[in-house]
Design a protein around this motif. Structure first.
Motif, short mmCIF file in Angstrom:
data_model
loop_
_atom_site.label_atom_id
_atom_site.label_comp_id
_atom_site.label_asym_id
_atom_site.label_seq_id
_atom_site.Cartn_x
_atom_site.Cartn_y
_atom_site.Cartn_z
N UNK A 238 0.67 -1.12 0.17
CA UNK A 238 -0.28 0.40 -0.05
C UNK A 238 1.06 1.32 -0.19
N UNK A 239 0.41 1.97 -1.16
CA UNK A 239 1.81 2.64 -1.32
C UNK A 239 1.29 4.27 -2.22
N UNK A 240 1.70 5.16 -2.91
CA UNK A 240 1.21 5.67 -3.50
C UNK A 240 2.07 5.45 -4.94
N UNK A 268 0.13 11.11 -11.25
CA UNK A 268 1.13 11.27 -9.81
C UNK A 268 0.00 10.43 -8.07
N UNK A 269 0.62 9.69 -7.59
CA UNK A 269 0.38 9.52 -6.04
C UNK A 269 -0.99 8.47 -6.59
N UNK A 270 -0.91 7.95 -7.40
CA UNK A 270 -1.92 7.00 -7.65
C UNK A 270 -2.17 5.97 -5.91
N UNK A 271 -3.22 5.84 -5.05
CA UNK A 271 -2.61 5.15 -3.75
C UNK A 271 -3.80 3.59 -4.47
N UNK A 272 -2.49 2.93 -4.06
CA UNK A 272 -2.53 1.47 -5.32
C UNK A 272 -2.01 0.30 -3.73
N UNK A 273 -2.63 -0.56 -4.39
CA UNK A 273 -1.98 -1.90 -3.54
C UNK A 273 -2.29 -3.15 -4.22
N UNK A 274 -1.80 -4.53 -3.59
CA UNK A 274 -2.17 -5.30 -4.44
C UNK A 274 -3.53 -5.87 -3.70
#
Length: 316
Positions: A238-240, A268-274
């Motif tokens: 979980x990060x940007x 820019x800075x999409x909050x994503x995680x697998x």
């Protein structure tokens, strides 16, 4: 052994008690011993669960450290997607997840840096014929010339956040859409291109996450926007994340246009995680009653002793 001890003890103390009262006292003492030993069993069970939890955490840490990366993507010309087919694209991705047909298995995601990817392009260019590659592309006007001399541009690029199961603000499914144009002044000019997409975690190096199929762009038309849907399955904490798009003309090793988070805040800075971090939250409730049970047994013992003493006095 414990049962015999209880019987001998109660026989000495209650030899003058009635058989019913004697049996009641024996059962009460056994219940008391059980209530005393149950907390120790519960503590051992908690310790066992804690050990198991630690082992699970260790396994997760190991998986993260080995950086096993899996993603599932689908790319197509955006004009061919309406709301119904968009849902179908997402269903197709979920089906591929079940089958394990990842981008990595299809060599669509190489998990390599942008610098290494550029080097590979240069090496591959020495081993293949440009004419052969162009001739193999269906739908290309064979009278078209190469436009790899700097007349390409990515006019626009933007993202869409789609799926966040645990509602923590970090998404496992997202899309990237971009419009590549050919600046020749002739709207009938066309070129066959493809794009390499990269993610940068919290300002880190650009890491390749998807290669599009070849597609045709027509002058400065906006009808040839290309869209990539992606689900991150494993290895993305979980990060940007920032996004970068490199455009190539098929058969040529050099980048003809780029577009990134430097050009659009939408990348820019999409909050994503697998999805291994994006687990749907289910709340469980556990109720444990121990103190009340112990108190009830003690009160029962006191009542039985009082009744016994009263019975002895009455007989005396």
């Amino acid at each position: 052994m414990m049962s015999n001890f209880i019987k001998q003890l109660t026989l000495k103390v209650t030899s003058r008690f009635s058989p019913i009262l004697l049996t009641t006292l024996q059962l009460t003492l056994m219940l008391t011993l059980m209530m005393i030993t149950l907390p120790s069993f519960a503590l051992e069970a908690d310790n066992a669960n804690e050990i198991a939890g630690t082992a699970s955490t260790t396994d997760t840490t190991y998986i993260t450290n080995t950086k096993v990366v899996q993603s599932y993507s689908s790319g197509q010309v955006a004009s061919s997607i309406d709301s119904a087919s968009q849902e179908q694209v997402l269903k197709d991705i979920k089906q591929r997840v079940l089958l394990g047909d990842s981008d990595q298995e299809k060599n669509k995601a190489l998990n390599t840096t942008r610098e290494d990817m550029i080097d590979q392009k240069q090496q591959q260019a020495r081993k293949r014929s440009t004419a052969k590659n162009i001739a193999a592309i269906p739908g290309l006007n064979q009278s078209s010339r190469s436009f790899s001399d700097g007349t390409f541009v990515i006019y626009e690029g933007y993202s869409q956040l789609i799926e966040d199961l645990d509602a923590d603000g970090y998404f496992q499914t997202f899309s990237v859409t971009f419009d590549a144009d050919l600046l020749t002044g002739n709207p009938h000019d066309e070129a066959v291109v493809y794009a390499e997409l990269y993610l940068s975690e919290n300002g880190g190096p650009w890491v390749h996450y998807y290669s599009t199929d070849n597609f045709v762009i027509h002058g400065e038309s906006s009808d040839d926007e290309f869209e990539v849907y992606s689900t991150l399955e494993q290895g993305f904490s979980a990060n940007h994340y920032d996004i970068l798009i490199d455009l190539y003309e098929v058969g040529f090793p050099n980048i003809v246009a780029s577009y990134s988070s430097d050009d659009s805040n939408s990348l820019y800075g999409l909050p994503l995680e697998s999805s291994d971090y994006d687990l749907e939250y289910v709340e469980y409730y556990t109720e444990v009653h121990s103190d009340g049970g112990s108190s009830s047994v003690i009160i029962l013992i006191i009542m039985m002793l009082a009744l016994s003493i009263r019975q002895l006095r009455f007989k005396g």
